[in-house]
Design a protein around this motif. Sequence first.
Motif, PDB file in Angstrom:
ATOM      1  N   SER A   2       0.682  -1.439   0.017  1.00 38.37           N
ATOM      2  CA  SER A   2       0.135   0.083   0.131  1.00 38.37           C
ATOM      3  C   SER A   2       0.773   1.076   0.001  1.00 38.37           C
ATOM      4  N   ILE A   3       1.991   1.231   0.645  1.00 34.39           N
ATOM      5  CA  ILE A   3       2.743   2.501   0.974  1.00 34.39           C
ATOM      6  C   ILE A   3       4.101   2.531  -0.070  1.00 34.39           C
ATOM      7  N   ARG A   4       4.312   1.575  -0.877  1.00 34.63           N
ATOM      8  CA  ARG A   4       5.441   1.708  -1.741  1.00 34.63           C
ATOM      9  C   ARG A   4       5.269   2.310  -2.822  1.00 34.63           C
ATOM     10  N   MET A   5       5.875   3.295  -3.383  1.00 37.32           N
ATOM     11  CA  MET A   5       5.557   4.122  -4.416  1.00 37.32           C
ATOM     12  C   MET A   5       6.673   3.832  -5.647  1.00 37.32           C
ATOM     13  N   PRO A   6       6.221   3.444  -6.961  1.00 39.87           N
ATOM     14  CA  PRO A   6       7.285   3.408  -7.895  1.00 39.87           C
ATOM     15  C   PRO A   6       7.884   4.924  -8.016  1.00 39.87           C
ATOM     16  N   PHE A   7       8.996   4.936  -8.269  1.00 35.53           N
ATOM     17  CA  PHE A   7       9.808   6.193  -8.557  1.00 35.53           C
ATOM     18  C   PHE A   7      10.859   5.972  -9.443  1.00 35.53           C
ATOM     19  N   VAL A   8      10.812   6.546 -10.517  1.00 40.28           N
ATOM     20  CA  VAL A   8      12.049   6.337 -11.497  1.00 40.28           C
ATOM     21  C   VAL A   8      12.125   7.852 -12.442  1.00 40.28           C
ATOM     22  N   LEU A   9      13.395   8.225 -12.434  1.00 41.85           N
ATOM     23  CA  LEU A   9      13.720   9.415 -12.982  1.00 41.85           C
ATOM     24  C   LEU A   9      15.089   9.284 -13.666  1.00 41.85           C
ATOM     25  N   SER A  10      15.139  10.288 -14.688  1.00 44.03           N
ATOM     26  CA  SER A  10      16.305  10.589 -15.555  1.00 44.03           C
ATOM     27  C   SER A  10      16.607  11.983 -15.615  1.00 44.03           C
ATOM     28  N   LEU A  11      17.811  12.330 -15.971  1.00 43.97           N
ATOM     29  CA  LEU A  11      18.336  13.401 -16.227  1.00 43.97           C
ATOM     30  C   LEU A  11      19.780  13.276 -16.761  1.00 43.97           C
ATOM     31  N   PRO A  12      20.034  12.834 -17.936  1.00 47.73           N
ATOM     32  CA  PRO A  12      21.075  12.292 -18.412  1.00 47.73           C
ATOM     33  C   PRO A  12      22.418  12.994 -18.259  1.00 47.73           C
ATOM     34  N   ARG A  13      22.177  14.566 -18.113  1.00 45.54           N
ATOM     35  CA  ARG A  13      23.499  15.374 -18.094  1.00 45.54           C
ATOM     36  C   ARG A  13      23.960  15.438 -16.496  1.00 45.54           C
ATOM     37  N   GLN A  14      22.958  14.792 -15.611  1.00 45.26           N
ATOM     38  CA  GLN A  14      23.621  14.802 -14.112  1.00 45.26           C
ATOM     39  C   GLN A  14      23.631  13.431 -13.509  1.00 45.26           C
ATOM     40  N   ILE A  15      22.609  12.630 -13.993  1.00 49.16           N
ATOM     41  CA  ILE A  15      22.386  11.327 -13.540  1.00 49.16           C
ATOM     42  C   ILE A  15      23.027  10.293 -14.185  1.00 49.16           C
ATOM     43  N   GLU A  16      23.733   9.270 -13.496  1.00 44.30           N
ATOM     44  CA  GLU A  16      24.550   8.261 -14.320  1.00 44.30           C
ATOM     45  C   GLU A  16      23.520   7.133 -14.515  1.00 44.30           C
ATOM     46  N   ALA A  17      23.331   6.858 -15.741  1.00 43.12           N
ATOM     47  CA  ALA A  17      22.556   5.544 -15.932  1.00 43.12           C
ATOM     48  C   ALA A  17      22.523   4.395 -15.261  1.00 43.12           C
ATOM     49  N   GLY A  18      21.329   3.776 -15.011  1.00 44.19           N
ATOM     50  CA  GLY A  18      21.133   2.342 -14.638  1.00 44.19           C
ATOM     51  C   GLY A  18      21.297   2.231 -12.876  1.00 44.19           C
ATOM     52  N   GLN A  19      21.169   3.450 -12.206  1.00 45.74           N
ATOM     53  CA  GLN A  19      21.395   3.278 -10.794  1.00 45.74           C
ATOM     54  C   GLN A  19      20.282   2.803 -10.381  1.00 45.74           C
ATOM     55  N   ARG A  20      20.242   2.124  -9.030  1.00 37.14           N
ATOM     56  CA  ARG A  20      19.189   1.608  -8.083  1.00 37.14           C
ATOM     57  C   ARG A  20      19.690   2.068  -6.687  1.00 37.14           C
ATOM     58  N   HIS A  21      18.705   3.163  -6.109  1.00 38.09           N
ATOM     59  CA  HIS A  21      19.058   3.708  -4.691  1.00 38.09           C
ATOM     60  C   HIS A  21      18.329   2.965  -3.904  1.00 38.09           C
ATOM     61  N   ALA A  22      19.060   2.385  -2.826  1.00 35.41           N
ATOM     62  CA  ALA A  22      18.203   1.395  -1.811  1.00 35.41           C
ATOM     63  C   ALA A  22      18.003   2.258  -0.529  1.00 35.41           C
ATOM     64  N   GLY A  23      18.173   3.756  -0.242  1.00 41.69           N
ATOM     65  CA  GLY A  23      18.035   4.103   0.810  1.00 41.69           C
ATOM     66  C   GLY A  23      16.469   4.570   0.796  1.00 41.69           C
ATOM     67  N   ILE A  24      16.072   4.709   2.099  1.00 43.69           N
ATOM     68  CA  ILE A  24      14.558   5.178   2.334  1.00 43.69           C
ATOM     69  C   ILE A  24      14.474   6.588   1.746  1.00 43.69           C
ATOM     70  N   VAL A  25      13.276   6.903   1.150  1.00 42.72           N
ATOM     71  CA  VAL A  25      12.698   8.122   0.348  1.00 42.72           C
ATOM     72  C   VAL A  25      11.285   8.110   0.778  1.00 42.72           C
ATOM     73  N   THR A  26      10.850   9.403   0.964  1.00 43.59           N
ATOM     74  CA  THR A  26       9.274   9.315   1.051  1.00 43.59           C
ATOM     75  C   THR A  26       8.816  10.575   0.263  1.00 43.59           C
ATOM     76  N   ASN A  27       7.268  10.723  -0.184  1.00 44.60           N
ATOM     77  CA  ASN A  27       6.998  11.366  -0.983  1.00 44.60           C
ATOM     78  C   ASN A  27       7.043  12.864  -0.671  1.00 44.60           C
ATOM     79  N   VAL A  28       7.359  13.226   0.779  1.00 45.50           N
ATOM     80  CA  VAL A  28       7.495  14.368   1.348  1.00 45.50           C
ATOM     81  C   VAL A  28       8.993  14.971   0.864  1.00 45.50           C
ATOM     82  N   ASP A  29       9.892  14.064   0.649  1.00 41.59           N
ATOM     83  CA  ASP A  29      11.296  14.423   0.070  1.00 41.59           C
ATOM     84  C   ASP A  29      11.298  14.764  -1.457  1.00 41.59           C
ATOM     85  N   ILE A  30      10.159  14.685  -2.258  1.00 32.21           N
ATOM     86  CA  ILE A  30      10.231  14.950  -3.756  1.00 32.21           C
ATOM     87  C   ILE A  30      10.533  16.739  -4.060  1.00 32.21           C
ATOM     88  N   ALA A  31       9.512  17.240  -3.275  1.00 32.52           N
ATOM     89  CA  ALA A  31       9.593  18.741  -3.676  1.00 32.52           C
ATOM     90  C   ALA A  31      11.193  19.217  -3.539  1.00 32.52           C
TER      91      ALA A  31
END
Length: 491
Positions: free
Chosen positions: A317-346
Amino acid sequence: MARHHHSSPQEDRPNIVLILTDDHAAHAVSAYGSAVNSTPRIDEIAETGALLENCFCTNSICAPSRASILTGTYSHVHGVTTLKTPIDAGQPTFITQLRDAGYRTAIFGKWHLGHGEGHDPEGFDQWEVLIDQGRYVDPEFLTVDGMITRPGYATDVITTQALNWVESLESEAPWCVLIHHKAPHRSWFPDEAHAGMYADPIPVPETLFDGKNDWPTRSEAARHQAMTIADHLYPVDLKVDPPEHLSGDELTLWKYQRYMEDYLACIASVDDNVGRVTDWLRERGDFENTLLMYTSDQGFFLGDHGWYDKRFMYDESIRMPFVLSLPRQIEAGQRHAGIVTNVDIAQSVLEAVGVASHPRMQGRSFWRDITQGTPEPSPDGFYYRYYENDDPIHHAFAHYGYRTDRYKLIYFYNDGLGLPGSGTETFTPEWEMYDLLTDREEVHNVAHDPEYRDVRADLEVRMWRSQRALGDTPHPSQPVPAGLAHDERGE
């Protein structure tokens, strides 16, 4: 403590696209290991950028989660605690911060935060939003100039309107567009192009046939809910009456299949439209310098525990899918395992483009976790609160809790506190706790197991401290944890 960032001039600031769907469970995204469907165009964003493995909402219901994404605050701060509490649209959001920094801003699709003076979208140069849930076919939109009906399938229409708006822009200033889909919200109406594509048997979750007798340690909340596939999906959801000869588990399995066929077909349409956006960005030459994000406002039960819907603090119920890209700044193919919440997005969006976050914003930017730089320490857990108690449709109980990477503590305080959307009856409070390492399905409540006494005591302290740090008020029935220092007890 949240870190607040200062604006820095940029000659070529990234554009921003946030695609937000409604009720898309992470376990119905193939990049997250889905066993029931394939989402190649959503996966493509992760392949060219990053995937957040542990992104969670802090109140698993549509309106409060959307308000948290916009404002970067928890429900008790932005004020949208239930489906019946509209937003004060004049409060600071990441959109107002972007607009003040020179971004052109727009939203198309689902708003679901109230309508009328003080509740319509603010901070946007252009907005065109559905009234409440809206329709899947020939949707009506509220605009600053009034109502307009647009022919077609909602997912296609919303995407088209968003892309048309960007195409209409004349200056070179950066832009931010929010593409907020209705899909795959109940009652799951696929378009003609995708209807029937999941006609073959769909894999069944391990806990589909969980019953009340299978939960001897769980609280009354699991028994009181009214969101079972067996008993609470109706012909309007299934589009056809069940075969008369079916009953028991066979009928439940038939309902699961019908529900999932349409749910997954709606997602297939979303996936195609995500591809439309990606292809359009590439054709414009904007893909490399656009922060492209795909997420949903919360998770969803896909027959897990025999349920559909959300609300509970269980992971589906609480796990959100979240994928993002910005090729000039984000290296491709990363998987981040740390805890993130919807409050952090802004704050994360604002840091990505070098715009100051508002001092009111809570949470933590995860931007430097996935780019070059020195991130702040990852949180060891997060706080969750669901406010509606014994709502008239799903009858979920009000609760809050604290989740770490291994453990989850939940306090069902079972009191609506007079909030809109809640029933008037209160119920005896109960505790649940789960060891997610040994019990990933969350079926064995160890809150009262002596072997977990010390773990529970630690989690109670962490939850209390989190409530204090965030400015939330514990329910009066919650005992003060014995492990708190004297100056923390508030006595």
